[in-house]
Scaffold this motif. Structure first.
Motif, PDB file in Angstrom:
ATOM      1  N   HIS A 159     -19.111   7.907  16.101  1.00  0.00           N
ATOM      2  CA  HIS A 159     -19.714   9.049  16.791  1.00  0.00           C
ATOM      3  C   HIS A 159     -19.323  10.362  16.118  1.00  0.00           C
ATOM      4  O   HIS A 159     -18.349  10.441  15.366  1.00  0.00           O
ATOM      5  CB  HIS A 159     -19.259   9.089  18.251  1.00  0.00           C
ATOM      6  N   ASN A 160     -20.078  11.404  16.438  1.00  0.00           N
ATOM      7  CA  ASN A 160     -19.687  12.751  16.014  1.00  0.00           C
ATOM      8  C   ASN A 160     -18.472  13.217  16.817  1.00  0.00           C
ATOM      9  O   ASN A 160     -18.377  12.931  18.015  1.00  0.00           O
ATOM     10  CB  ASN A 160     -20.832  13.741  16.228  1.00  0.00           C
ATOM     11  N   PRO A 161     -17.564  13.964  16.193  1.00  0.00           N
ATOM     12  CA  PRO A 161     -16.410  14.492  16.933  1.00  0.00           C
ATOM     13  C   PRO A 161     -16.787  15.729  17.744  1.00  0.00           C
ATOM     14  O   PRO A 161     -17.872  16.308  17.556  1.00  0.00           O
ATOM     15  CB  PRO A 161     -15.430  14.859  15.821  1.00  0.00           C
ATOM     16  N   LEU A 162     -15.879  16.124  18.612  1.00  0.00           N
ATOM     17  CA  LEU A 162     -16.075  17.340  19.402  1.00  0.00           C
ATOM     18  C   LEU A 162     -16.156  18.561  18.493  1.00  0.00           C
ATOM     19  O   LEU A 162     -15.545  18.599  17.425  1.00  0.00           O
ATOM     20  CB  LEU A 162     -14.929  17.522  20.397  1.00  0.00           C
ATOM     21  N   GLU A 337     -12.519  13.046  20.527  1.00  0.00           N
ATOM     22  CA  GLU A 337     -11.580  13.961  19.879  1.00  0.00           C
ATOM     23  C   GLU A 337     -11.547  13.680  18.376  1.00  0.00           C
ATOM     24  O   GLU A 337     -11.644  12.532  17.932  1.00  0.00           O
ATOM     25  CB  GLU A 337     -10.189  13.809  20.480  1.00  0.00           C
ATOM     26  N   THR A 338     -11.382  14.724  17.607  1.00  0.00           N
ATOM     27  CA  THR A 338     -11.467  14.620  16.151  1.00  0.00           C
ATOM     28  C   THR A 338     -10.506  13.584  15.581  1.00  0.00           C
ATOM     29  O   THR A 338     -10.875  12.780  14.712  1.00  0.00           O
ATOM     30  CB  THR A 338     -11.196  15.990  15.511  1.00  0.00           C
ATOM     31  N   ASP A 339      -9.275  13.565  16.057  1.00  0.00           N
ATOM     32  CA  ASP A 339      -8.282  12.611  15.535  1.00  0.00           C
ATOM     33  C   ASP A 339      -8.743  11.168  15.722  1.00  0.00           C
ATOM     34  O   ASP A 339      -8.520  10.314  14.854  1.00  0.00           O
ATOM     35  CB  ASP A 339      -6.929  12.823  16.219  1.00  0.00           C
ATOM     36  N   VAL A 343      -9.657   8.409  12.662  1.00  0.00           N
ATOM     37  CA  VAL A 343      -9.082   7.066  12.590  1.00  0.00           C
ATOM     38  C   VAL A 343     -10.167   6.032  12.292  1.00  0.00           C
ATOM     39  O   VAL A 343      -9.965   5.098  11.495  1.00  0.00           O
ATOM     40  CB  VAL A 343      -8.347   6.711  13.902  1.00  0.00           C
ATOM     41  N   GLN A 344     -11.327   6.197  12.895  1.00  0.00           N
ATOM     42  CA  GLN A 344     -12.427   5.256  12.666  1.00  0.00           C
ATOM     43  C   GLN A 344     -12.931   5.334  11.228  1.00  0.00           C
ATOM     44  O   GLN A 344     -13.249   4.307  10.616  1.00  0.00           O
ATOM     45  CB  GLN A 344     -13.559   5.536  13.656  1.00  0.00           C
ATOM     46  N   TRP A 345     -13.000   6.547  10.687  1.00  0.00           N
ATOM     47  CA  TRP A 345     -13.421   6.705   9.294  1.00  0.00           C
ATOM     48  C   TRP A 345     -12.401   6.102   8.334  1.00  0.00           C
ATOM     49  O   TRP A 345     -12.777   5.427   7.365  1.00  0.00           O
ATOM     50  CB  TRP A 345     -13.636   8.187   8.972  1.00  0.00           C
ATOM     51  N   VAL A 346     -11.134   6.338   8.607  1.00  0.00           N
ATOM     52  CA  VAL A 346     -10.086   5.767   7.761  1.00  0.00           C
ATOM     53  C   VAL A 346     -10.143   4.249   7.785  1.00  0.00           C
ATOM     54  O   VAL A 346     -10.046   3.578   6.738  1.00  0.00           O
ATOM     55  CB  VAL A 346      -8.698   6.270   8.204  1.00  0.00           C
ATOM     56  N   LYS A 347     -10.325   3.703   8.961  1.00  0.00           N
ATOM     57  CA  LYS A 347     -10.417   2.244   9.110  1.00  0.00           C
ATOM     58  C   LYS A 347     -11.598   1.689   8.321  1.00  0.00           C
ATOM     59  O   LYS A 347     -11.483   0.635   7.662  1.00  0.00           O
ATOM     60  CB  LYS A 347     -10.540   1.887  10.585  1.00  0.00           C
ATOM     61  N   LEU A 348     -12.738   2.382   8.398  1.00  0.00           N
ATOM     62  CA  LEU A 348     -13.924   1.938   7.669  1.00  0.00           C
ATOM     63  C   LEU A 348     -13.662   1.947   6.158  1.00  0.00           C
ATOM     64  O   LEU A 348     -13.938   0.963   5.458  1.00  0.00           O
ATOM     65  CB  LEU A 348     -15.107   2.844   7.999  1.00  0.00           C
TER      66      LEU A 348
END
Length: 352
Positions: A159-162, A337-339, A343-348
């Motif tokens: 998702h997009n972050p806040l 929340e951005t953090d 985390v999801q991007w890093v995991k990907l």
């Protein structure tokens, strides 16, 4: 990596100057010299140019991620006959008018051709990618419909972050005013702000004279919307133009979205994190991953202006209910929340 719309050159580090400028021919050398492991294409919903550039490289040493920053249904939802008619009436130049005239004459065939072309564009980006990022899992079936096969092998949802740095606490509700807010580009074919003004006419007719509607934003249909507001004889509508939106959220109690389509709808999460109750038409897939109806916002059957007005009136009359939904929104938006998104991007990326 940033690249302008004409794709004649590319800029590294999001800095547009000669030092950071690369020609398309220099991109491959840059990626090799910098030992880039992952390339993210942010234009998968709109273009195949960067993907075709990458496919032309002699040796691809990196993983490739394509991001679909809107619903794949955007073209079928926004390429309406009324849009062509508006362009015909308002565009200058004989060639532009003739082009729109021809499209109107063969409208069903033209739209079918454009939508089919979008499917081909999606297929190029999907096939070239190691992973495809969608804003909503609810958009996976739409992409699959275009590609005519299951897309779960490559697709992931992030998702997009806040937008804003902070999330308000429930204390902010004590300072809310009787303001309704719209933050939007004034592009009526996508945002359908004419419907918002017609809904507001029902509100004013219902006697809510102490409530005010603030519209923050600018765009091509601004004059048309001003004229419609005058035609409807609306009293408490304020066109604020291009302004920083955050102060308006802090004062508002209710947020209106009337869009025909959105990829995500950042203004909904902006309203939630500032204690504003969002109301939206059920017009695009990602909405249900942002709002749970009557819990942290309100979802109205698409194009039902009467139901939309009734929902607004109920919230205007019932401060307790309005604040209950707003408090839930403040908590609910913490999912974005951005953090947590990072985390999801890093995991990907680490999974590639």
């Amino acid at each position: 990596m940033f690249y302008p719309i004409d794709e004649s050159c590319y800029y590294t580090g999001n800095v547009e100057d000669e030092v950071h400028k690369l020609s398309p021919e220099q991109v491959e050398n840059y990626l090799t010299q910098e030992k880039v492991d992952v390339v993210v294409n942010q234009q998968a919903i709109f273009s195949t140019s960067f993907t075709k550039l990458v496919l032309g490289f002699n040796l691809r040493r990196f993983k490739y991620i394509s991001v679909f920053h809107n619903t794949p249904a955007i073209y079928e939802k926004t390429l309406t006959f009324s849009r062509l008619w508006y362009n015909f009436l308002h565009q200058r130049g004989v060639s532009a008018k003739m082009s729109n005239c021809v499209r109107m004459i063969v409208y069903p065939l033209w739209k079918q051709r454009v939508v089919k072309g979008a499917g081909k564009m999606y297929a190029v980006n999907y096939d070239a990618s190691d992973k495809c990022v969608m804003l909503s899992s609810n958009d996976w079936p739409t992409l699959g419909r275009y590609l005519k096969h299951d897309v779960s092998e490559k697709c992931v949802t992030i998702h997009n972050p806040l937008t804003f740095d902070t999330i308000e606490t429930a204390e902010c509700l004590c300072h809310k005013k009787k303001n309704v807010l719209i933050v939007s580009r004034l592009n009526n074919f996508e945002k359908r702000l004419d419907r918002a003004l017609k809904i507001w006419k029902k509100i004013e007719t219902g006697g809510f004279d102490d409530w005010h509607l603030y519209i923050v934003g600018w765009g091509l249909q601004e004059k048309m919307l001003h004229n419609l507001a005058r035609k409807l004889k609306l009293r408490n509508v304020h066109f604020e133009g291009r302004q920083p939106s955050e102060p308006y959220y802090h004062n508002a109690s209710i947020f209106m979205m009337t869009s025909a389509v959105e990829g995500w709808g950042l203004t909904l999460t902006e309203s939630m994190q500032t204690g504003v109750v969002p109301i939206a038409f059920d017009s695009y897939p990602a909405l249900h991953e942002i709002i749970t109806d009557r819990y942290d916002g309100c979802i109205i059957r698409d194009n039902d202006l009467d139901a939309y007005a009734v929902c607004m009136e109920e919230l205007m009359r019932n401060r307790k209910e309005r604040e209950r939904i707003a408090r839930n929104g403040i908590e609910s938006c913490k999912r974005f929340e951005t953090d947590k998104i990072i985390v999801q991007w890093v995991k990907l990326i680490e999974s590639l």
